[in-house]
Design a protein around this motif. Structure first.
Motif, short mmCIF file in Angstrom:
data_model
loop_
_atom_site.label_atom_id
_atom_site.label_comp_id
_atom_site.label_asym_id
_atom_site.label_seq_id
_atom_site.Cartn_x
_atom_site.Cartn_y
_atom_site.Cartn_z
N ALA A 1 0.82 -1.21 0.00
CA ALA A 1 0.00 0.00 0.00
C ALA A 1 0.85 1.26 0.00
O ALA A 1 2.05 1.22 0.22
CB ALA A 1 -0.91 0.01 1.23
N PHE A 2 0.17 2.38 -0.23
CA PHE A 2 0.72 3.72 -0.01
C PHE A 2 0.08 4.23 1.28
O PHE A 2 -1.12 4.05 1.48
CB PHE A 2 0.39 4.67 -1.15
N ILE A 3 0.86 4.87 2.13
CA ILE A 3 0.33 5.37 3.40
C ILE A 3 0.57 6.87 3.45
O ILE A 3 1.69 7.33 3.32
CB ILE A 3 0.99 4.67 4.59
N LEU A 4 -0.52 7.63 3.63
CA LEU A 4 -0.44 9.08 3.76
C LEU A 4 -0.70 9.44 5.21
O LEU A 4 -1.73 9.06 5.77
CB LEU A 4 -1.50 9.77 2.90
N ASP A 5 0.24 10.13 5.84
CA ASP A 5 0.06 10.63 7.20
C ASP A 5 -0.12 12.14 7.12
O ASP A 5 0.79 12.86 6.72
CB ASP A 5 1.28 10.30 8.07
N VAL A 6 -1.30 12.61 7.50
CA VAL A 6 -1.64 14.03 7.44
C VAL A 6 -1.68 14.56 8.87
O VAL A 6 -2.44 14.06 9.70
CB VAL A 6 -3.01 14.25 6.76
N VAL A 7 -0.87 15.58 9.15
CA VAL A 7 -0.87 16.19 10.47
C VAL A 7 -2.04 17.17 10.54
O VAL A 7 -2.05 18.17 9.84
CB VAL A 7 0.46 16.92 10.76
N ALA A 8 -3.02 16.84 11.38
CA ALA A 8 -4.22 17.67 11.48
C ALA A 8 -4.74 17.66 12.92
O ALA A 8 -5.79 17.09 13.20
CB ALA A 8 -5.28 17.17 10.50
N GLU B 1 -15.10 12.98 12.63
CA GLU B 1 -16.30 13.39 11.90
C GLU B 1 -16.06 14.62 11.03
O GLU B 1 -16.83 14.90 10.12
CB GLU B 1 -17.46 13.67 12.87
N ASP B 2 -14.97 15.36 11.29
CA ASP B 2 -14.67 16.58 10.54
C ASP B 2 -14.05 16.29 9.17
O ASP B 2 -14.00 17.17 8.32
CB ASP B 2 -13.70 17.47 11.33
N PHE B 3 -13.57 15.06 8.95
CA PHE B 3 -12.85 14.73 7.72
C PHE B 3 -13.79 14.20 6.65
O PHE B 3 -14.76 13.52 6.94
CB PHE B 3 -11.77 13.67 7.99
N LYS B 4 -13.43 14.52 5.41
CA LYS B 4 -14.13 13.98 4.25
C LYS B 4 -13.05 13.53 3.27
O LYS B 4 -12.19 14.32 2.88
CB LYS B 4 -15.03 15.02 3.60
N ILE B 5 -13.10 12.27 2.89
CA ILE B 5 -12.12 11.71 1.96
C ILE B 5 -12.88 11.13 0.79
O ILE B 5 -13.82 10.35 0.97
CB ILE B 5 -11.27 10.61 2.64
N SER B 6 -12.46 11.53 -0.42
CA SER B 6 -13.13 11.01 -1.61
C SER B 6 -12.08 10.62 -2.65
O SER B 6 -11.05 11.27 -2.78
CB SER B 6 -14.10 12.04 -2.19
N ALA B 7 -12.38 9.54 -3.35
CA ALA B 7 -11.51 9.08 -4.43
C ALA B 7 -12.32 9.08 -5.71
O ALA B 7 -13.36 8.41 -5.79
CB ALA B 7 -10.98 7.68 -4.12
N ALA B 8 -11.87 9.83 -6.68
CA ALA B 8 -12.55 9.91 -7.97
C ALA B 8 -11.51 9.85 -9.08
O ALA B 8 -10.51 10.58 -9.03
CB ALA B 8 -13.34 11.21 -8.07
N ASN C 1 -8.64 3.00 3.22
CA ASN C 1 -9.25 3.21 4.54
C ASN C 1 -8.48 4.29 5.28
O ASN C 1 -7.36 4.64 4.90
CB ASN C 1 -9.32 1.91 5.35
N ALA C 2 -9.11 4.84 6.32
CA ALA C 2 -8.50 5.94 7.06
C ALA C 2 -8.75 5.77 8.55
O ALA C 2 -9.76 5.21 8.97
CB ALA C 2 -9.08 7.26 6.58
N LYS C 3 -7.78 6.28 9.33
CA LYS C 3 -7.89 6.23 10.78
C LYS C 3 -7.30 7.53 11.33
O LYS C 3 -6.24 7.97 10.89
CB LYS C 3 -7.11 5.03 11.32
N TYR C 4 -8.00 8.15 12.27
CA TYR C 4 -7.54 9.39 12.88
C TYR C 4 -7.21 9.12 14.34
O TYR C 4 -8.05 8.66 15.11
CB TYR C 4 -8.62 10.47 12.77
N LYS D 1 -4.29 8.93 9.16
CA LYS D 1 -3.53 7.95 8.40
C LYS D 1 -4.46 7.35 7.36
O LYS D 1 -5.42 6.67 7.69
CB LYS D 1 -2.97 6.86 9.31
N VAL D 2 -4.15 7.63 6.08
CA VAL D 2 -4.95 7.11 4.97
C VAL D 2 -4.11 6.03 4.28
O VAL D 2 -2.99 6.29 3.85
CB VAL D 2 -5.31 8.22 3.97
N THR D 3 -4.66 4.83 4.20
CA THR D 3 -3.97 3.72 3.57
C THR D 3 -4.62 3.44 2.22
O THR D 3 -5.83 3.21 2.14
CB THR D 3 -4.04 2.46 4.45
N LEU D 4 -3.81 3.49 1.16
CA LEU D 4 -4.28 3.23 -0.20
C LEU D 4 -3.73 1.87 -0.61
O LEU D 4 -2.58 1.75 -1.01
CB LEU D 4 -3.78 4.31 -1.16
N GLY D 5 -4.57 0.85 -0.48
CA GLY D 5 -4.13 -0.50 -0.81
C GLY D 5 -3.88 -0.66 -2.30
O GLY D 5 -4.57 -0.09 -3.14
#
Length: 150
Positions: free
Chosen positions: A55-62, A68-75, A122-125, A131-135
């Motif tokens: 996978a690719f793993i994105l770690d976003v410092v927020a 509930e404040d996050f919105k993640i979309s893949a298009a 998938n994502a986990k805060y 942490k967004v994991t892109l399998g």
């Protein structure tokens, strides 16, 4: 080969203006205005991108957000991560002496490769880091086929 590309909005200051400010002795103002303000880090949260075999793993410092404040979309070939913090209702009977809490929103987009499986995102805060994991898609190769020469 790069599979994830960072799309960064251009800085509001031109390079020539940046250099001119430094040469005119305004270096402290340049650093303060462009990088040390809350606006810079809340509108451009830092991101680390790691590639593993699966996978690719994105770690976003927020920090300061809830899940509930996050919105993640893949298009198509883009994944977009955004967050918006709603301000708490103010109690009108209390006198505000000082207000330093300031919540903003952000939106970051990344180009993704065809090796990313949209069903495996998938994502986990946790502890201020999203942490967004892109399998990746499974790399299935056809079994070797023997060709008979006639």
């Amino acid at each position: 080969m790069t599979h994830i590309k960072f799309n960064q909005s251009p800085l509001p200051r031109t390079f020539g203006g940046f250099v001119e400010d430094i040469l005119n002795g305004n270096f402290n103002k340049v650093v303060k205005d462009d990088f040390l303000t809350n606006d810079y880090f809340t509108t451009h949260p830092p991101v680390n991108i790691v590639e593993t075999p699966e996978a690719f793993i994105l770690d976003v410092v927020a920090p300061g957000f809830s899940k509930e404040d996050f919105k993640i979309s893949a298009a198509e070939k883009t994944i977009t991560i955004s967050a918006e913090k709603k301000e708490a209702a103010k109690n009108e009977t209390d006198k505000q002496v000082r207000r330093e809490f300031n919540f903003k929103s952000f939106k970051r987009s990344f180009s993704i490769s065809e090796v990313v499986d949209a069903n495996k995102i998938n994502a986990k805060y946790e502890n201020g880091i999203l942490k967004v994991t892109l399998g990746k898609k499974e790399n299935k190769q056809d079994a070797p086929k023997e060709i008979v020469v006639e």
